[in-house]
Design an enzyme around this catalytic site. Sequence first.
Site, PDB file in Angstrom:
ATOM      1  N   GLY A 172     -18.373 -74.540   5.605  1.00  0.00           N
ATOM      2  CA  GLY A 172     -18.514 -73.198   6.167  1.00  0.00           C
ATOM      3  C   GLY A 172     -18.169 -73.131   7.637  1.00  0.00           C
ATOM      4  O   GLY A 172     -18.623 -72.227   8.348  1.00  0.00           O
ATOM      5  N   GLU A 193     -16.330 -78.833   1.985  1.00  0.00           N
ATOM      6  CA  GLU A 193     -15.321 -77.911   1.446  1.00  0.00           C
ATOM      7  C   GLU A 193     -15.094 -76.817   2.474  1.00  0.00           C
ATOM      8  O   GLU A 193     -16.025 -76.182   2.960  1.00  0.00           O
ATOM      9  CB  GLU A 193     -15.756 -77.349   0.091  1.00  0.00           C
ATOM     10  N   GLY A 243     -12.380 -73.603   3.820  1.00  0.00           N
ATOM     11  CA  GLY A 243     -11.271 -72.697   3.572  1.00  0.00           C
ATOM     12  C   GLY A 243     -10.701 -72.196   4.876  1.00  0.00           C
ATOM     13  O   GLY A 243      -9.776 -72.755   5.454  1.00  0.00           O
ATOM     14  N   ARG A 244     -11.345 -71.135   5.410  1.00  0.00           N
ATOM     15  CA  ARG A 244     -10.794 -70.462   6.599  1.00  0.00           C
ATOM     16  C   ARG A 244     -10.607 -71.414   7.774  1.00  0.00           C
ATOM     17  O   ARG A 244      -9.685 -71.250   8.567  1.00  0.00           O
ATOM     18  CB  ARG A 244     -11.698 -69.297   7.005  1.00  0.00           C
ATOM     19  N   ARG A 262      -4.406 -56.526   4.889  1.00  0.00           N
ATOM     20  CA  ARG A 262      -5.325 -57.338   5.698  1.00  0.00           C
ATOM     21  C   ARG A 262      -6.743 -56.827   5.467  1.00  0.00           C
ATOM     22  O   ARG A 262      -7.275 -56.028   6.221  1.00  0.00           O
ATOM     23  CB  ARG A 262      -4.964 -57.258   7.175  1.00  0.00           C
ATOM     24  N   CYS A 317      -3.143 -43.437   3.228  1.00  0.00           N
ATOM     25  CA  CYS A 317      -3.780 -42.124   3.289  1.00  0.00           C
ATOM     26  C   CYS A 317      -5.258 -42.343   2.986  1.00  0.00           C
ATOM     27  O   CYS A 317      -5.751 -41.998   1.916  1.00  0.00           O
ATOM     28  CB  CYS A 317      -3.157 -41.194   2.268  1.00  0.00           C
ATOM     29  N   TYR A 335      -7.852 -65.362   3.628  1.00  0.00           N
ATOM     30  CA  TYR A 335      -8.329 -64.121   3.005  1.00  0.00           C
ATOM     31  C   TYR A 335      -7.435 -62.954   3.378  1.00  0.00           C
ATOM     32  O   TYR A 335      -7.897 -61.885   3.770  1.00  0.00           O
ATOM     33  CB  TYR A 335      -9.810 -63.872   3.366  1.00  0.00           C
TER      34      TYR A 335
HETATM   35  C1  LIG Z   1     -15.356 -69.408  -0.481  1.00  0.00           C
HETATM   36  C2  LIG Z   1     -15.993 -70.708  -0.597  1.00  0.00           C
HETATM   37  C3  LIG Z   1     -15.677 -71.706   0.325  1.00  0.00           C
HETATM   38  C4  LIG Z   1     -14.762 -71.489   1.508  1.00  0.00           C
HETATM   39  O1  LIG Z   1     -15.321 -70.630   2.448  1.00  0.00           O
HETATM   40  P1  LIG Z   1     -14.676 -70.524   3.916  1.00  0.00           P
HETATM   41  O2  LIG Z   1     -15.536 -69.582   4.620  1.00  0.00           O
HETATM   42  O3  LIG Z   1     -13.285 -70.024   3.735  1.00  0.00           O
HETATM   43  O4  LIG Z   1     -14.678 -71.898   4.484  1.00  0.00           O
HETATM   44  C5  LIG Z   1     -16.215 -72.954   0.139  1.00  0.00           C
HETATM   45  N1  LIG Z   1     -17.053 -73.198  -0.891  1.00  0.00           N
HETATM   46  C6  LIG Z   1     -17.403 -72.248  -1.782  1.00  0.00           C
HETATM   47  C7  LIG Z   1     -18.318 -72.589  -2.874  1.00  0.00           C
HETATM   48  C8  LIG Z   1     -16.898 -70.982  -1.650  1.00  0.00           C
HETATM   49  O5  LIG Z   1     -17.254 -70.030  -2.527  1.00  0.00           O
END
Ligand SMILES: *Cc1c(COP(=O)(O)O)cnc(C)c1O
Length: 388
Positions: A222, A259, A261-262, A296, A331, A360
Amino acid sequence: MPDRAAPADLRRLAGLAREYGTPLYAFDLDRVRAQVAGLRAALPEGVGVLYSVKANPLPRICAVLAGLGLGAEVASPGELRAALAAGFGAEQILVSGPYKHPGLLTVPGVRVSVDSVSELAQLADRGTAHALLLRVRPDFAPACGIPMGPVSRFGIPAAELAHAGAILRGSDLDVIGFHVYPGSQNLRAADAVANLRNAYELTVRAAGSTGVDPRVLDLGGGFGIPYGPREPRPLDLGPVGDELARIQSCAPGVDLLLELGRYLVAAAGWYVTRVVAEQHYDGRVGVVVDGGTHHRPDLCGLDLARASFPPLLLGSPAGPGRTTDVTGCLCLPWDVLAEGVTMPAVQAGDLLAFANSGAYGLSAAPHSFISHPPPAQITFDRSRAEHV
Ligand SMILES: *Cc1c(COP(=O)(O)O)cnc(C)c1O
Protein backbone atom coordinates in the site's frame (compact mmCIF):
# COMPACT_ATOMS: atom_id res chain seq x y z
CA MET A 1 13.40 9.61 -9.02
CA PRO A 2 13.21 12.30 -11.70
CA ASP A 3 11.14 15.37 -11.05
CA ARG A 4 7.46 15.39 -11.99
CA ALA A 5 8.04 18.35 -14.30
CA ALA A 6 11.55 17.93 -15.70
CA PRO A 7 11.93 20.03 -18.87
CA ALA A 8 13.04 17.01 -20.89
CA ASP A 9 9.81 15.22 -19.88
CA LEU A 10 7.73 18.20 -20.92
CA ARG A 11 9.38 18.35 -24.33
CA ARG A 12 8.96 14.62 -24.80
CA LEU A 13 5.29 14.76 -23.84
CA ALA A 14 4.64 17.68 -26.20
CA GLY A 15 6.31 15.72 -28.99
CA LEU A 16 4.21 12.64 -28.29
CA ALA A 17 1.04 14.74 -28.24
CA ARG A 18 1.93 16.16 -31.67
CA GLU A 19 2.68 12.73 -33.04
CA TYR A 20 -0.21 10.73 -31.57
CA GLY A 21 -2.83 13.41 -30.91
CA THR A 22 -4.73 14.13 -27.73
CA PRO A 23 -6.09 13.05 -25.37
CA LEU A 24 -3.19 10.76 -24.71
CA TYR A 25 -1.80 8.53 -22.01
CA ALA A 26 2.00 8.41 -22.04
CA PHE A 27 4.02 6.09 -19.82
CA ASP A 28 7.75 6.42 -19.23
CA LEU A 29 9.16 2.90 -18.81
CA ASP A 30 12.46 4.30 -17.51
CA ARG A 31 10.55 5.83 -14.59
CA VAL A 32 9.05 2.41 -13.82
CA ARG A 33 12.57 0.94 -13.87
CA ALA A 34 13.89 3.73 -11.63
CA GLN A 35 11.08 3.24 -9.14
CA VAL A 36 11.81 -0.48 -8.89
CA ALA A 37 15.54 0.19 -8.49
CA GLY A 38 14.85 2.63 -5.63
CA LEU A 39 12.53 0.13 -3.97
CA ARG A 40 15.03 -2.71 -4.31
CA ALA A 41 17.77 -0.58 -2.80
CA ALA A 42 15.61 0.06 0.27
CA LEU A 43 14.24 -3.46 0.86
CA PRO A 44 16.26 -6.21 2.47
CA GLU A 45 17.44 -9.02 0.22
CA GLY A 46 14.88 -11.76 -0.13
CA VAL A 47 11.71 -9.67 0.17
CA GLY A 48 9.63 -10.41 -2.93
CA VAL A 49 7.44 -7.81 -4.63
CA LEU A 50 4.24 -8.62 -6.49
CA TYR A 51 2.89 -6.11 -9.00
CA SER A 52 -0.85 -5.58 -8.55
CA VAL A 53 -1.84 -5.72 -12.19
CA LYS A 54 -5.08 -3.84 -11.68
CA ALA A 55 -3.08 -0.62 -11.24
CA ASN A 56 -2.15 -0.74 -14.93
CA PRO A 57 -2.42 -3.89 -17.05
CA LEU A 58 -0.69 -2.50 -20.17
CA PRO A 59 1.41 -5.29 -21.67
CA ARG A 60 4.64 -3.28 -21.94
CA ILE A 61 4.45 -2.08 -18.35
CA CYS A 62 3.79 -5.62 -17.13
CA ALA A 63 6.68 -6.88 -19.27
CA VAL A 64 9.11 -4.36 -17.76
CA LEU A 65 8.13 -5.44 -14.25
CA ALA A 66 8.31 -9.15 -15.11
CA GLY A 67 11.75 -8.56 -16.64
CA LEU A 68 12.90 -6.96 -13.40
CA GLY A 69 12.04 -10.12 -11.48
CA LEU A 70 8.84 -9.07 -9.74
CA GLY A 71 5.85 -11.36 -9.31
CA ALA A 72 2.24 -10.42 -10.05
CA GLU A 73 -1.01 -10.22 -8.16
CA VAL A 74 -4.05 -10.81 -10.39
CA ALA A 75 -7.78 -11.02 -9.85
CA SER A 76 -9.38 -11.95 -13.19
CA PRO A 77 -8.70 -14.20 -16.18
CA GLY A 78 -7.75 -11.11 -18.21
CA GLU A 79 -5.17 -10.03 -15.65
CA LEU A 80 -3.84 -13.59 -15.44
CA ARG A 81 -3.46 -13.73 -19.24
CA ALA A 82 -1.76 -10.33 -19.21
CA ALA A 83 0.66 -11.48 -16.50
CA LEU A 84 1.55 -14.74 -18.25
CA ALA A 85 1.97 -12.99 -21.61
CA ALA A 86 4.24 -10.41 -19.99
CA GLY A 87 6.56 -13.16 -18.78
CA PHE A 88 5.67 -13.60 -15.11
CA GLY A 89 6.18 -17.27 -14.21
CA ALA A 90 3.08 -19.09 -12.92
CA GLU A 91 4.74 -19.67 -9.52
CA GLN A 92 5.31 -15.91 -9.21
CA ILE A 93 1.62 -15.16 -9.65
CA LEU A 94 -0.82 -14.77 -6.77
CA VAL A 95 -4.49 -14.98 -7.65
CA SER A 96 -6.57 -12.96 -5.20
CA GLY A 97 -9.97 -11.35 -4.79
CA PRO A 98 -13.39 -12.37 -3.50
CA TYR A 99 -14.33 -14.34 -6.64
CA LYS A 100 -12.05 -16.76 -8.44
CA HIS A 101 -13.44 -17.05 -11.95
CA PRO A 102 -12.91 -20.67 -13.07
CA GLY A 103 -10.44 -19.37 -15.68
CA LEU A 104 -8.15 -18.33 -12.85
CA LEU A 105 -7.66 -21.87 -11.58
CA THR A 106 -6.73 -23.55 -14.86
CA VAL A 107 -3.05 -22.56 -14.83
CA PRO A 108 -0.92 -24.98 -12.80
CA GLY A 109 1.53 -23.41 -10.38
CA VAL A 110 -0.24 -20.15 -9.58
CA ARG A 111 -0.82 -19.48 -5.90
CA VAL A 112 -4.29 -18.63 -4.69
CA SER A 113 -5.27 -16.27 -1.88
CA VAL A 114 -8.43 -17.61 -0.22
CA ASP A 115 -10.71 -14.74 0.71
CA SER A 116 -13.36 -16.36 2.93
CA VAL A 117 -14.17 -19.48 4.92
CA SER A 118 -16.91 -20.20 2.41
CA GLU A 119 -14.37 -20.21 -0.43
CA LEU A 120 -12.05 -22.41 1.61
CA ALA A 121 -14.84 -24.94 2.27
CA GLN A 122 -15.66 -25.11 -1.45
CA LEU A 123 -12.00 -25.67 -2.32
CA ALA A 124 -11.78 -28.40 0.34
CA ASP A 125 -14.86 -30.12 -1.16
CA ARG A 126 -13.62 -29.91 -4.73
CA GLY A 127 -9.93 -30.39 -3.98
CA THR A 128 -7.22 -28.29 -5.62
CA ALA A 129 -3.54 -28.71 -6.33
CA HIS A 130 -2.85 -24.95 -6.02
CA ALA A 131 -0.77 -23.74 -3.12
CA LEU A 132 -3.01 -21.51 -1.01
CA LEU A 133 -2.56 -18.43 1.16
CA LEU A 134 -5.31 -17.58 3.63
CA ARG A 135 -6.19 -13.91 3.38
CA VAL A 136 -6.75 -12.66 6.90
CA ARG A 137 -8.69 -9.45 7.48
CA PRO A 138 -6.79 -6.94 9.60
CA ASP A 139 -8.14 -6.89 13.15
CA PHE A 140 -6.29 -3.60 13.75
CA ALA A 141 -7.09 -0.14 12.41
CA PRO A 142 -4.63 0.41 9.57
CA ALA A 143 -3.19 3.87 9.05
CA CYS A 144 -3.57 4.49 5.31
CA GLY A 145 -5.16 6.85 2.81
CA ILE A 146 -7.44 3.96 1.81
CA PRO A 147 -7.69 1.63 4.84
CA MET A 148 -9.01 -1.94 4.74
CA GLY A 149 -9.39 -2.77 8.40
CA PRO A 150 -11.80 -4.71 10.59
CA VAL A 151 -14.87 -3.24 8.90
CA SER A 152 -13.71 -3.98 5.37
CA ARG A 153 -15.11 -7.02 3.58
CA PHE A 154 -12.02 -8.79 2.33
CA GLY A 155 -10.29 -11.70 4.00
CA ILE A 156 -11.17 -14.07 6.80
CA PRO A 157 -11.96 -12.26 10.05
CA ALA A 158 -9.91 -13.35 13.05
CA ALA A 159 -13.05 -14.77 14.70
CA GLU A 160 -13.47 -17.27 11.83
CA LEU A 161 -9.87 -18.53 11.73
CA ALA A 162 -10.53 -21.46 14.07
CA HIS A 163 -13.27 -22.61 11.71
CA ALA A 164 -10.82 -22.29 8.79
CA GLY A 165 -8.35 -24.44 10.74
CA ALA A 166 -11.00 -27.12 11.28
CA ILE A 167 -11.76 -27.21 7.55
CA LEU A 168 -8.05 -27.56 6.80
CA ARG A 169 -7.55 -30.44 9.18
CA GLY A 170 -10.21 -32.45 7.37
CA SER A 171 -8.80 -31.71 3.91
CA ASP A 172 -5.68 -32.21 1.85
CA LEU A 173 -5.39 -28.55 0.89
CA ASP A 174 -1.85 -27.15 0.70
CA VAL A 175 -1.90 -23.90 2.68
CA ILE A 176 1.54 -22.32 2.52
CA GLY A 177 0.92 -19.09 4.39
CA PHE A 178 -1.08 -15.94 4.94
CA HIS A 179 -1.99 -12.78 3.07
CA VAL A 180 -2.85 -9.53 4.87
CA TYR A 181 -3.69 -6.30 3.04
CA PRO A 182 -4.07 -3.34 5.41
CA GLY A 183 -4.75 -0.76 2.69
CA SER A 184 -3.44 1.65 0.09
CA GLN A 185 -1.97 5.11 -0.45
CA ASN A 186 0.30 5.18 2.57
CA LEU A 187 2.79 8.06 2.54
CA ARG A 188 4.00 8.07 6.13
CA ALA A 189 6.85 5.77 7.07
CA ALA A 190 5.63 5.34 10.66
CA ASP A 191 2.23 4.22 9.37
CA ALA A 192 3.73 1.83 6.81
CA VAL A 193 5.94 0.34 9.53
CA ALA A 194 2.99 -0.05 11.92
CA ASN A 195 0.90 -1.73 9.23
CA LEU A 196 3.66 -4.22 8.41
CA ARG A 197 4.25 -4.97 12.10
CA ASN A 198 0.55 -5.38 12.84
CA ALA A 199 0.09 -7.51 9.74
CA TYR A 200 2.96 -9.77 10.74
CA GLU A 201 1.69 -10.13 14.31
CA LEU A 202 -1.73 -11.00 12.94
CA THR A 203 -0.17 -13.82 10.90
CA VAL A 204 1.47 -15.17 14.05
CA ARG A 205 -1.94 -15.32 15.75
CA ALA A 206 -3.49 -16.77 12.59
CA ALA A 207 -0.89 -19.54 12.59
CA GLY A 208 -1.89 -20.37 16.17
CA SER A 209 -5.63 -20.40 15.36
CA THR A 210 -5.39 -22.45 12.17
CA GLY A 211 -2.45 -24.76 12.81
CA VAL A 212 -0.81 -23.56 9.56
CA ASP A 213 2.96 -23.31 9.71
CA PRO A 214 3.57 -20.54 7.15
CA ARG A 215 6.35 -20.63 4.56
CA VAL A 216 5.10 -17.49 2.77
CA LEU A 217 3.72 -14.26 4.23
CA ASP A 218 2.29 -11.58 1.97
CA LEU A 219 2.11 -8.55 4.25
CA GLY A 220 0.54 -6.15 1.74
CA GLY A 221 2.23 -2.86 1.04
CA GLY A 222 0.00 0.00 0.00
CA PHE A 223 2.93 2.37 -0.48
CA GLY A 224 1.50 5.67 -1.68
CA ILE A 225 2.29 8.34 -4.21
CA PRO A 226 2.48 12.09 -3.51
CA TYR A 227 -0.36 13.15 -5.80
CA GLY A 228 -0.51 16.72 -4.64
CA PRO A 229 0.34 19.52 -2.23
CA ARG A 230 -1.58 17.98 0.68
CA GLU A 231 0.89 15.10 0.69
CA PRO A 232 3.85 16.36 -1.29
CA ARG A 233 6.60 14.14 0.11
CA PRO A 234 7.38 10.63 -1.07
CA LEU A 235 7.29 7.75 1.38
CA ASP A 236 10.61 7.29 3.18
CA LEU A 237 11.42 3.63 2.64
CA GLY A 238 14.34 3.51 5.10
CA PRO A 239 12.28 2.62 8.19
CA VAL A 240 10.12 0.29 6.07
CA GLY A 241 13.19 -1.68 5.02
CA ASP A 242 14.38 -1.84 8.65
CA GLU A 243 11.01 -3.21 9.77
CA LEU A 244 11.04 -5.85 7.06
CA ALA A 245 14.54 -6.90 8.12
CA ARG A 246 13.28 -7.19 11.70
CA ILE A 247 10.35 -9.36 10.58
CA GLN A 248 12.73 -11.53 8.55
CA SER A 249 14.79 -12.13 11.68
CA CYS A 250 11.62 -13.11 13.61
CA ALA A 251 10.55 -15.51 10.86
CA PRO A 252 13.67 -17.19 9.53
CA GLY A 253 13.12 -19.28 6.42
CA VAL A 254 9.77 -17.61 5.65
CA ASP A 255 9.43 -15.82 2.30
CA LEU A 256 8.10 -12.30 2.75
CA LEU A 257 6.12 -10.67 -0.04
CA LEU A 258 4.79 -7.17 -0.64
CA GLU A 259 2.16 -6.30 -3.21
CA LEU A 260 2.29 -2.88 -4.82
CA GLY A 261 0.35 -1.25 -7.60
CA ARG A 262 0.33 2.54 -7.79
CA TYR A 263 3.73 2.88 -6.10
CA LEU A 264 5.40 1.21 -9.07
CA VAL A 265 3.61 2.89 -11.96
CA ALA A 266 1.65 6.03 -10.99
CA ALA A 267 4.50 8.52 -11.35
CA ALA A 268 5.48 7.02 -14.71
CA GLY A 269 2.28 8.13 -16.44
CA TRP A 270 0.83 11.40 -17.75
CA TYR A 271 -2.57 12.13 -19.14
CA VAL A 272 -2.11 14.78 -21.82
CA THR A 273 -5.00 16.92 -23.05
CA ARG A 274 -5.45 19.89 -25.36
CA VAL A 275 -7.26 23.05 -24.35
CA VAL A 276 -10.30 23.57 -26.58
CA ALA A 277 -12.22 26.48 -24.99
CA GLU A 278 -12.75 28.59 -21.92
CA GLN A 279 -15.91 28.74 -19.79
CA HIS A 280 -17.05 31.31 -17.22
CA TYR A 281 -19.53 30.33 -14.52
CA ASP A 282 -20.29 31.27 -10.96
CA GLY A 283 -17.37 33.73 -10.90
CA ARG A 284 -14.93 31.03 -11.97
CA VAL A 285 -12.80 30.38 -15.02
CA GLY A 286 -12.89 26.92 -16.54
CA VAL A 287 -10.51 25.73 -19.19
CA VAL A 288 -12.16 23.02 -21.29
CA VAL A 289 -9.92 20.22 -22.51
CA ASP A 290 -10.50 17.41 -24.99
CA GLY A 291 -10.23 14.73 -22.28
CA GLY A 292 -12.06 14.16 -19.03
CA THR A 293 -12.96 11.96 -16.12
CA HIS A 294 -14.12 9.23 -18.53
CA HIS A 295 -10.38 8.65 -19.08
CA ARG A 296 -8.94 9.81 -15.80
CA PRO A 297 -11.29 8.52 -13.14
CA ASP A 298 -10.90 8.89 -9.43
CA LEU A 299 -11.84 5.33 -8.70
CA CYS A 300 -10.10 5.27 -5.35
CA GLY A 301 -11.86 8.37 -4.02
CA LEU A 302 -8.69 10.39 -3.54
CA ASP A 303 -10.34 13.69 -4.52
CA LEU A 304 -7.83 14.02 -7.33
CA ALA A 305 -9.50 17.10 -8.86
CA ARG A 306 -8.87 19.09 -5.69
CA ALA A 307 -5.89 17.30 -4.18
CA SER A 308 -3.60 16.88 -7.19
CA PHE A 309 -0.82 19.15 -8.32
CA PRO A 310 -2.05 21.47 -11.10
CA PRO A 311 -1.57 20.15 -14.63
CA LEU A 312 1.68 21.01 -16.35
CA LEU A 313 1.56 23.40 -19.25
CA LEU A 314 3.58 21.95 -22.15
CA GLY A 315 5.34 24.24 -24.50
CA SER A 316 4.05 27.77 -24.01
CA PRO A 317 5.87 30.30 -21.83
CA ALA A 318 4.26 30.43 -18.39
CA GLY A 319 2.66 33.74 -17.39
CA PRO A 320 1.29 34.81 -13.99
CA GLY A 321 -0.96 32.31 -12.24
CA ARG A 322 -4.74 32.63 -11.96
CA THR A 323 -7.30 30.43 -10.26
CA THR A 324 -8.64 28.02 -12.83
CA ASP A 325 -10.76 24.91 -13.10
CA VAL A 326 -9.86 22.39 -15.77
CA THR A 327 -13.10 20.94 -17.06
CA GLY A 328 -13.52 17.88 -19.22
CA CYS A 329 -15.34 17.43 -22.50
CA LEU A 330 -18.28 15.44 -21.12
CA CYS A 331 -21.83 16.75 -20.83
CA LEU A 332 -21.64 16.09 -17.12
CA PRO A 333 -21.39 18.81 -14.44
CA TRP A 334 -18.84 16.98 -12.32
CA ASP A 335 -16.49 16.24 -15.19
CA VAL A 336 -13.77 18.36 -13.60
CA LEU A 337 -10.11 17.31 -13.81
CA ALA A 338 -8.68 20.09 -11.63
CA GLU A 339 -10.62 22.44 -9.39
CA GLY A 340 -9.44 25.87 -8.28
CA VAL A 341 -5.79 25.32 -9.20
CA THR A 342 -3.36 28.15 -9.81
CA MET A 343 -1.96 28.03 -13.31
CA PRO A 344 -0.96 30.45 -16.08
CA ALA A 345 -3.61 31.62 -18.52
CA VAL A 346 -3.85 29.16 -21.40
CA GLN A 347 -5.42 29.29 -24.81
CA ALA A 348 -7.12 26.90 -27.17
CA GLY A 349 -4.47 24.59 -28.56
CA ASP A 350 -2.25 24.58 -25.46
CA LEU A 351 -1.33 21.20 -24.00
CA LEU A 352 -1.92 20.28 -20.36
CA ALA A 353 -0.34 17.17 -18.83
CA PHE A 354 -1.61 15.61 -15.62
CA ALA A 355 1.25 13.96 -13.76
CA ASN A 356 0.94 10.83 -11.59
CA SER A 357 -1.55 9.33 -14.03
CA GLY A 358 0.16 5.97 -14.49
CA ALA A 359 -2.11 3.97 -12.17
CA TYR A 360 -5.88 3.47 -12.22
CA GLY A 361 -6.23 5.31 -15.52
CA LEU A 362 -8.00 4.01 -18.60
CA SER A 363 -8.47 0.47 -17.29
CA ALA A 364 -10.35 1.92 -14.30
CA ALA A 365 -12.41 4.39 -16.33
CA PRO A 366 -15.94 4.58 -17.74
CA HIS A 367 -14.44 5.47 -21.10
CA SER A 368 -17.38 4.37 -23.22
CA PHE A 369 -19.65 6.99 -21.63
CA ILE A 370 -20.67 9.50 -24.36
CA SER A 371 -18.72 7.45 -26.91
CA HIS A 372 -15.75 9.71 -27.47
CA PRO A 373 -12.86 7.84 -29.08
CA PRO A 374 -10.46 6.27 -26.60
CA PRO A 375 -7.17 8.05 -25.94
CA ALA A 376 -4.01 6.63 -27.46
CA GLN A 377 -1.74 4.92 -24.95
CA ILE A 378 1.97 5.27 -25.59
CA THR A 379 4.86 3.74 -23.73
CA PHE A 380 8.28 5.30 -24.19
CA ASP A 381 11.78 5.24 -22.86
CA ARG A 382 15.08 6.80 -23.82
CA SER A 383 15.29 4.84 -27.04
CA ARG A 384 11.77 4.74 -28.48
CA ALA A 385 8.05 5.36 -28.22
CA GLU A 386 5.42 2.76 -29.04
CA HIS A 387 1.69 2.90 -29.51
CA VAL A 388 0.00 0.28 -27.32
C1 LIG B 1 -5.62 -2.97 -5.30
C2 LIG B 1 -4.84 -3.86 -4.46
C3 LIG B 1 -3.47 -3.66 -4.35
C4 LIG B 1 -2.74 -2.50 -4.99
O1 LIG B 1 -3.08 -1.29 -4.41
P1 LIG B 1 -2.19 0.02 -4.71
O2 LIG B 1 -2.82 1.06 -3.91
O3 LIG B 1 -2.27 0.27 -6.17
O4 LIG B 1 -0.80 -0.31 -4.30
C5 LIG B 1 -2.73 -4.58 -3.64
N1 LIG B 1 -3.34 -5.62 -3.03
C6 LIG B 1 -4.67 -5.83 -3.09
C7 LIG B 1 -5.25 -6.98 -2.41
C8 LIG B 1 -5.45 -4.95 -3.79
O5 LIG B 1 -6.78 -5.14 -3.85
